[in-house]
Design an enzyme around this catalytic site. Structure first.
Site, PDB file in Angstrom:
ATOM      1  N   GLY A  67      10.096   4.027   4.210  1.00 47.02           N
ATOM      2  CA  GLY A  67       9.019   3.184   4.735  1.00 47.02           C
ATOM      3  C   GLY A  67       8.974   3.079   6.244  1.00 47.02           C
ATOM      4  CD  GLU A  68      11.443  -0.838   8.467  1.00 43.63           C
ATOM      5  OE1 GLU A  68      11.309  -1.561   9.446  1.00 43.63           O
ATOM      6  OE2 GLU A  68      12.340  -1.004   7.611  1.00 43.63           O
ATOM      7  CB  ALA A  87      15.119  -4.144   5.799  1.00 39.43           C
ATOM      8  CB  SER A 123       6.619  -0.926  -3.571  1.00 40.67           C
ATOM      9  OG  SER A 123       5.688  -1.971  -3.563  1.00 40.67           O
ATOM     10  N   GLY A 178       0.828  -1.197   0.000  1.00 43.50           N
ATOM     11  CA  GLY A 178       0.000   0.000   0.000  1.00 43.50           C
ATOM     12  C   GLY A 178       0.867   1.252   0.000  1.00 43.50           C
ATOM     13  CD  GLN A 179       5.158  -0.460  -0.016  1.00 40.66           C
ATOM     14  OE1 GLN A 179       4.049  -0.917  -0.192  1.00 40.66           O
ATOM     15  NE2 GLN A 179       6.217  -1.250   0.131  1.00 40.66           N
ATOM     16  NE  ARG A 193      14.880  -6.390   0.001  1.00 38.01           N
ATOM     17  CZ  ARG A 193      14.405  -6.794  -1.186  1.00 38.01           C
ATOM     18  NH1 ARG A 193      13.112  -6.815  -1.411  1.00 38.01           N
ATOM     19  NH2 ARG A 193      15.229  -7.166  -2.131  1.00 38.01           N
TER      20      ARG A 193
END
Lengths: 805, 169
Positions: free
Chosen positions: A762-763, A541, A505, A502-503, A543
């Site tokens: 993301g994190e 991670a 990518s 959902g980010q 990535r």
């Protein structure tokens, strides 16, 4: 880099239209002919017990029940839902880190509430549930341990004979003498300190709370293939793990990656795929759907590692951080899972942040009877942020140093050892993040204004910085495979196994492909198919854009090399003199199209206006490669044969860590203890934003999880180990009214070793608002809170005990 | 369990259903009518994933509503928002404002937005945030969803509001 068409553009998410029309397929929407429904029967009344008697006969008699499955009716093989075993070499994972497999599909030893004891397969979900209520299970209760402090006591029940003292993990002595990593002589440096700040903190067990409950369909078909529809964020790892668990070659497992309704680490590995597939294996020829209930997510899936985090830091009067000595003892929960991951990695964010003269980090974890701990966005970083950033602010207060200035002076820079010791930082724009963030929130002015306050509402402002990573190399395997197939009309199909949580990518991977190939995004299809796609470690991670994007970039460059190579042969021009422009291979020496001629530039080229005889259209090259005819009159072929396919099996050479600065402003009601977060400013060192709106969305969305951890969210258990917060009513997340005004600042200084200079995001969001909010509260009240979440109750108790500054 | 025959309209189409009296509207929509654009997120009215619009105005949790209560009612789900192949302005606003990440809350959020705007075409930011309470999003921090509601409010006309659910009040 010349001007770019897609990189840096906030194009809409490629799946947004399907999502906003309700047409995407989450696993729960998969419906197949002859489908049966599976119910995982769980133990709800105990968190630690032996099943002494299991009688499934009454359940089997319920009309519509097809099969009942006890522990002996499915594979008894042990497994580990986590995926760390696929990310490190076996000798390191098994022998050094002590990774073990300790889970069974159905167990007779319940180690947490919600452990699965048997399964029902029926013609409908309702029948399966009805039958589940007829299962007769008798238990022998065992002692319940809810914290590491309890389960590590001598004489405690031993969860696993391979793990004496219930210690699931500690940093291995063979790699790290005294079970600690870091550098320098911490004791000697600490002895030179003018000021020592030391405290023990508690970080809570918080939940990912992805909106989509876990649902699966599995189908052992007549060809002998096991098919599994799942919204896992790690499709290739789960593919591999299911193949191993059911002793099938990977080619006989078809893993279908359905749309993911949120992950945040909650789907980082297997969740209920083993149970679902085991049921499907029991009824060959019938698909089995398992739709888990929301309550099951709370008790039977993984959460963030809670625990005690001690940190002692020594400073010189000028602020020099001479030493940091940290020990994070976390609760692993009932199974091993990510036990060697989070306790190990939490220290990386500590050692990666500041230029201590010496630092020592110990990380370990112990089994308890809570639901297992696992991966949650940030992976140890929010825990470290809550602790480290508060200790730093306490020192700044005592040394009378501005917290922003201290961080600018002492954070690590380009060339310093990164979070992974031995891998220097490739870029760092944290100073700019701090400067721009401080300006945006009015740091100096508010800091001065809030120094003297009276009244019942006290305001405070705090800062916190963070570092993270873009992919986990060299600590963990980083590998993504990508193929780019050029169709005969020069449209392209990218085949890759990267998941999109959902980010966005898949959107940014297409942007990277379109930019690199110099073609419209609309003519590129991204195919995510586990049979067709090569390896990808999965979405963890931070990535996917970095490593997946790197794989896409390399595979597209491979396509370009082939296109230029063929044009070179046909045109008789050396490859080094050719380039791709406007969907043609053209001679570099020919003039570029004039300004304003964009729309019909391709036509100009075709008419050889800009390069007489020195141009070939990509369409022609692709078409001829497929439709390679031989002229029957003269026997001559019409070009170079072979469909063009680009390929990359990509292992990144770095992890280009991003940095971030977060500023928080709060208002604390000293009569009620209520905290209102007024504003957040998040400045993030993104390298280059491929899609700025998506990047900002990650920061804002992540902050929601950070604010919850800092202020409201925690899973509570009663003394029997039964979960008290298994609903969205009892587990308090921030709602739309609770969220503060948020300003995001993207600091873009391209990283020298990253694809298009990009770094991850993301994190980042869930990390430093934790420390910034805690520091803002401390600034408002003059009290440091060592336990998260900082609830009104804790605030009132602290004010009563310590008084206001 | 007793059954009852009901008629209801979903997205402009009439259905006759023979349902058990304790069957929820969510089960009737998802399992019986296969309208799977309505989501199961919690089953207890806490997440709003199953929100549907009744008579173009009231947003309800279909998991907390019995199907038999909907006898004779007009229901709209996100699958009924498009008109002649065109996205509804609310849907377009969700795309344009980046209000969609994983998308699982989106069907409920869009229906909640339709309800907010049907009752109050020009809500303040505070009214929007208050209105969205009850619909949980774990991806966006609500920021872009609030913006999407504001954008939809700016571009929508009375006719769009009616189109979101048919007749209106």
């Amino acid at each position: 880099m010349s001007e770019m068409t897609y990189i840096g553009k906030s194009v809409p998410k490629v799946d947004a239209r399907e999502k906003v029309t309700g047409q995407v397929i989450y696993a729960a929407e998969v419906h197949l002919p002859n489908m049966l429904y599976g119910k995982i029967v769980r133990c709800w009344e105990h968190s630690h017990a032996r099943v002494t008697h299991l009688d499934l006969s009454e359940a089997a008699k319920v009309p519509g029940v097809v099969k009942v499955l006890g522990p002996g009716d499915v594979t008894r093989k042990l497994y580990n839902t986590g995926v760390l075993d696929l990310m490190v070499p076996e000798d390191m994972g098994k022998h050094l880190l002590g990774d073990i497999e300790d889970q069974r599909i159905f167990t007779d030893h319940v180690r947490h509430q919600g452990d699965a004891i048997c399964g029902i397969i029926a013609e409908s979900e309702e029948i399966a549930e009805q039958a589940a209520r007829k299962v007769i299970a008798l238990y022998e209760p065992l002692p319940v341990y809810l914290t590491a402090a309890e389960s590590s006591q001598p004489g405690a029940f031993q969860f696993d004979e391979r793990k004496p003292g219930n210690m699931a993990f500690q940093l291995p002595e063979q790699m790290f003498p005294n079970n600690a990593y870091g550098w320098g002589d911490v004791d000697a440096e600490m002895a030179t300190a003018d000021l020592i700040i030391e405290d023990t903190f508690y970080v809570p067990k918080v939940k990912q709370c992805q909106l989509e409950p876990h649902a699966y369909v599995a189908f052992y078909d007549q060809s002998g293939r096991l098919n599994c529809w799942t919204s896992t964020q790690m499709p290739k790892c789960v593919h591999n793990k299911l193949a191993r668990l059911f002793e099938l070659p990977i080619s006989r497992v078809n893993l279908v990656s359905t749309t993911i309704g949120g992950g945040f680490g909650g789907r980082l590995g297997m969740v209920f795929e083993p149970e679902t597939c085991a049921m499907a294996m029991a009824v060959p020829g019938h698909p089995v759907k398992v739709q888990s209930a929301r309550e099951e997510d709370w008790v039977a899936s993984e959460s963030r590692h809670p625990g005690k985090y001690r940190l002692k830091m020594g400073f010189k009067n000028d602020g020099t951080p001479v030493a940091a000595d940290a020990h994070f003892t976390s609760d692993a929960g009932a199974y091993f899972s990510h036990s060697s991951g989070v306790p190990f990695t939490a220290g990386s964010w500590l050692t990666g942040m500041y230029k201590y003269n010496a630092v020592r980090y110990k990380g370990d974890c112990y089994y308890t009877n809570q639901a297992p701990s696992g991966a949650f966005r940030g992976y140890g970083n929010p825990q470290t942020n809550f602790v480290l950033e508060q200790i730093v602010d306490q020192a700044c207060l005592k040394l009378n140093i501005d917290p922003v200035e201290w961080r600018k002076r002492w954070h690590k820079q380009v060339g310093d050892d990164g979070w992974c010791i031995g891998v220097p930082y490739s870029s760092c724009s944290l100073d700019e993040c701090l400067d721009r963030g401080a300006e945006a929130i009015g740091w100096k002015e508010k800091r001065a204004r809030y120094a003297t306050q009276s009244g019942t509402k006290r305001r405070g402002i705090g800062v916190s910085v963070m570092n993270h990573t873009s992919g986990a190399m060299p600590m963990l395997l980083e590998h993504t495979t990508c193929t780019v197939k050029m169709n005969e009309d020069a449209s392209a199909v990218i085949t890759i196994a990267c998941s999109d949580l959902g980010q966005g990518s898949h959107t940014v991977l297409k942007q990277i492909a379109a930019e690199t190939l110099g073609m419209p995004m609309e003519e590129i299809h991204l195919l995510v198919n586990m049979d067709a796609a090569g390896f990808d470690i999965g979405s963890h991670a931070s990535r996917t854009t970095y490593v997946g994007g790197g794989a896409v970039l390399k595979a597209c460059e491979d396509v370009k090399r082939q296109l230029i190579g063929r044009a070179s042969t046909r045109l008789g021009i050396p490859v080094e003199e050719l380039e791709i422009r406007d969907r043609h291979v053209v001679s570099k020496n020919k003039p570029r199209r004039p300004e304003g001629a964009i729309e019909d530039a391709a036509d100009h080229l075709r008419n050889n206006v800009w390069g007489v005889g020195a141009s070939m259209s990509i369409k022609e090259i692709c078409n001829v490669g497929v439709y390679h005819f031989v002229n029957p009159m003269n026997g001559e072929a019409n070009g170079i044969p072979g469909q063009i396919q680009g390929y990359a099996s990509y292992f990144p050479s770095h992890n280009s860590p991003p940095f971030g600065a977060c500023f928080a402003e709060v208002e604390v009601d000293i009569e009620t203890g209520q905290v209102q977060v007024l504003e957040l400013v998040m400045a993030h060192d993104i390298g280059r934003a491929i899609n700025p709106k998506a990047v900002a969305g990650q920061l804002v969305g992540g902050s929601h999880q950070a604010l919850g951890m800092a202020l409201t969210e925690e899973i509570h258990y009663n003394a029997k180990g039964l979960c008290l917060t298994n609903s969205f009513t009892d587990y308090k997340m921030f709602g739309p009214l609770d969220m503060p005004k948020i300003t995001t600042i993207l600091v873009e200084n391209p990283d020298p070793v990253a694809p298009y200079g990009l770094k991850s995001v993301g994190e980042a969001g869930p990390v430093n608002p934790v420390g910034a909010t805690a520091n803002a509260i401390s600034n408002a009240l003059g009290i440091m809170f060592t336990e998260a979440p900082i609830t009104p109750e804790k605030i009132l108790l602290a004010i009563a005990a310590q008084g206001l500054a | 369990m007793k059954n009852r025959l009901i008629t209801l309209s979903v997205n402009g189409r009439n259905y006759r259903l023979n349902v058990e009296v304790n069957r929820t509207l969510l089960q009737a929509l998802r399992d019986d009518l296969k309208l799977v654009d309505v989501k199961y997120g919690c089953g207890s009215g806490e997440c709003g994933g199953c929100s549907v619009l009744v008579e173009g105005r009231e947003c309800i949790n279909s998991c907390l509503t019995l199907a038999v209560e909907m006898e004779g009612r007009n229901i709209t789900t996100i699958g009924g928002m498009m008109r002649k192949g065109e996205l509804h302005p609310i849907q377009q606003a969700f795309i344009d404002e980046g209000a969609i990440q994983c998308g699982f809350c989106t069907p409920g959020m869009v229906m909640k937005t339709a309800s907010i705007l049907a009752k109050n075409p020009c809500p303040s930011e505070d009214e929007i945030r208050r209105g969205l309470e009850g619909n949980i999003c774990r991806c966006t921090g609500y920021e872009n969803i609030v913006r999407a509601v504001q954008t939809a409010s700016r571009v929508m006309h009375e006719s769009d509001i009616q189109a979101a659910g048919g007749a209106g009040p």
